[in-house]
Write an enzyme that holds these catalytic residues in place. Structure first.
Site, short mmCIF file in Angstrom:
data_model
loop_
_atom_site.label_atom_id
_atom_site.label_comp_id
_atom_site.label_asym_id
_atom_site.label_seq_id
_atom_site.Cartn_x
_atom_site.Cartn_y
_atom_site.Cartn_z
CG ASN A 175 11.34 48.28 -107.55
OD1 ASN A 175 10.66 48.74 -106.66
ND2 ASN A 175 12.55 48.73 -107.84
CE LYS A 176 10.98 49.88 -103.03
NZ LYS A 176 11.24 50.50 -104.34
CB ILE A 177 7.99 42.79 -100.93
CG1 ILE A 177 9.51 42.66 -100.75
CG2 ILE A 177 7.29 41.49 -100.48
CD1 ILE A 177 9.95 42.50 -99.31
#
Length: 352
Positions: A175-177
């Site tokens: 879910n990170k950049i």
């Protein structure tokens, strides 16, 4: 529950499949494959740092950073009240004690409250760039210099924010950049710290691999397949950040005039679009019925069972956690998706 508009989705539009296929077809699927070093070098260079150390998660990145700095039993580490619990757990894993400092209106650690928490046992300040907002690093670095402390930046949510501390630690969770599925990476200017982190992540093997282990270490390695994905993601980071900036602007424009919604301060990079809302539980339930996933804010560390402190006064972190949440935020979110989401928010508050 399946959502039409999930809060997060990975963006895999670069050379991820090409690189992973090459890793698998070449037989290099372990941590010894060439993509690990390529990713470390590329990500460190992106952050204007000479050294990168890839590992298995953002949490293990923080643990390696603290261990490399010599943090252990009897030491204290300054940690924000408002953060993901992994920040505090990394301190606890070393045997040290996390000392919590409340947040300001931007959700980041309130720098004006750090000094009162520093004791002779304090060894590290660990700021967290919440939801992509950079902490007041000038003030933090000045405190660190004055008290001879080290600084580990928890940059799990802040790819694109240039590090200034001794070590910066990034998460590569899905879910990170940018992502590797699972994974983490530390960057530093200090060759010795990089060497120590690399040594600790790989079970502290000696150079001759004699199975004589002189210190407690970890199996925190990143695989070549994960690194292949991470490298392809790093190559797209500027484009990803620009796309997310547009997402932030569209949310701001659509929601700034909605009574009942409080917009949060601007982000340096957009990880998640966070806001506060009156009747937030009702709004989130309404959005869920419309297929829109949301996620609540972090809970304060001193309210967590493992760190509970009944004597804490009223906290900003507690107040913000009561009505704060974030909307779907991922690189593939389209303007049409956002229009649907914001129209639902506006309709809930009777703004047509």
């Amino acid at each position: 529950m399946s959502y039409t508009y999930p809060v997060s989705m990975p963006w895999l539009k670069g050379r991820e499949l090409e690189y992973v296929t090459e890793a698998v077809s070449g037989g290099w699927i372990s941590s010894q494959g060439p993509y690990v070093r390529q990713f470390e070098e590329a990500f460190a260079a992106y952050n204007d740092m000479p050294h990168g150390v890839a590992c298995s998660s953002g949490t293990t990145a923080l643990t390696l950073a603290l261990r490399a700095l010599g943090v252990g039993p009897g030491d204290e580490v300054i940690v924000p009240e408002f953060t993901m619990i992994a920040t505090a757990w990394a301190v606890t894993y070393t045997g040290a004690t996390p000392v919590f400092v409340d947040c300001g209106d931007d959700l980041n650690i309130d720098v004006s409250r750090i000094e009162e928490k520093i004791t002779p046992r304090t060894k590290v300040i660990m700021p967290v760039h919440i939801y992509g907002r950079q902490c007041d690093m000038d003030a933090i670095m000045n405190l660190a210099y004055e008290y001879n402390l080290r600084v580990v930046e928890d940059s799990a949510e802040a790819h694109g924010v240039r590090p200034v501390g001794d070590i910066a630690c990034f998460s590569l969770f899905a879910n990170k950049i940018i992502t590797a599925g699972e994974g983490g990476v530390c960057v530093t200017r200090d060759a010795h710290l990089a060497e120590q982190m690399a040594h600790l992540r790989a079970m502290a093997f000696t150079k001759d691999h004699s199975f004589l282990h002189k210190k407690l270490a970890y199996n925190y390695r990143m695989t070549n397949m994960q690194a292949a994905v991470a490298l392809a993601q790093t190559e797209q980071l500027d484009t990803i950040l620009a796309t997310r900036r547009d997402i932030e602007k569209r949310y701001d424009e659509a929601l700034r005039d909605v009574p009942g919604i409080t917009l949060m301060p601007a982000r340096d990079v957009l990880w998640m679009y966070d806001l506060r809302a009156e009747r937030s539980e009702e709004l989130r339930a309404y959005l869920a019925d419309q297929g829109v996933e949301t996620r609540v804010f972090f809970k304060p560390m001193s309210r967590q069972p493992g760190y509970y402190d009944a004597n804490w006064p009223s906290l900003n972190a507690s107040r913000f956690s009561e009505d704060g949440f974030y909307l779907p935020t991922h690189t593939g979110l389209t303007a049409q998706d956002q229009e649907f989401i914001t129209d639902r928010v506006r309709a809930f508050y009777g703004v047509l």
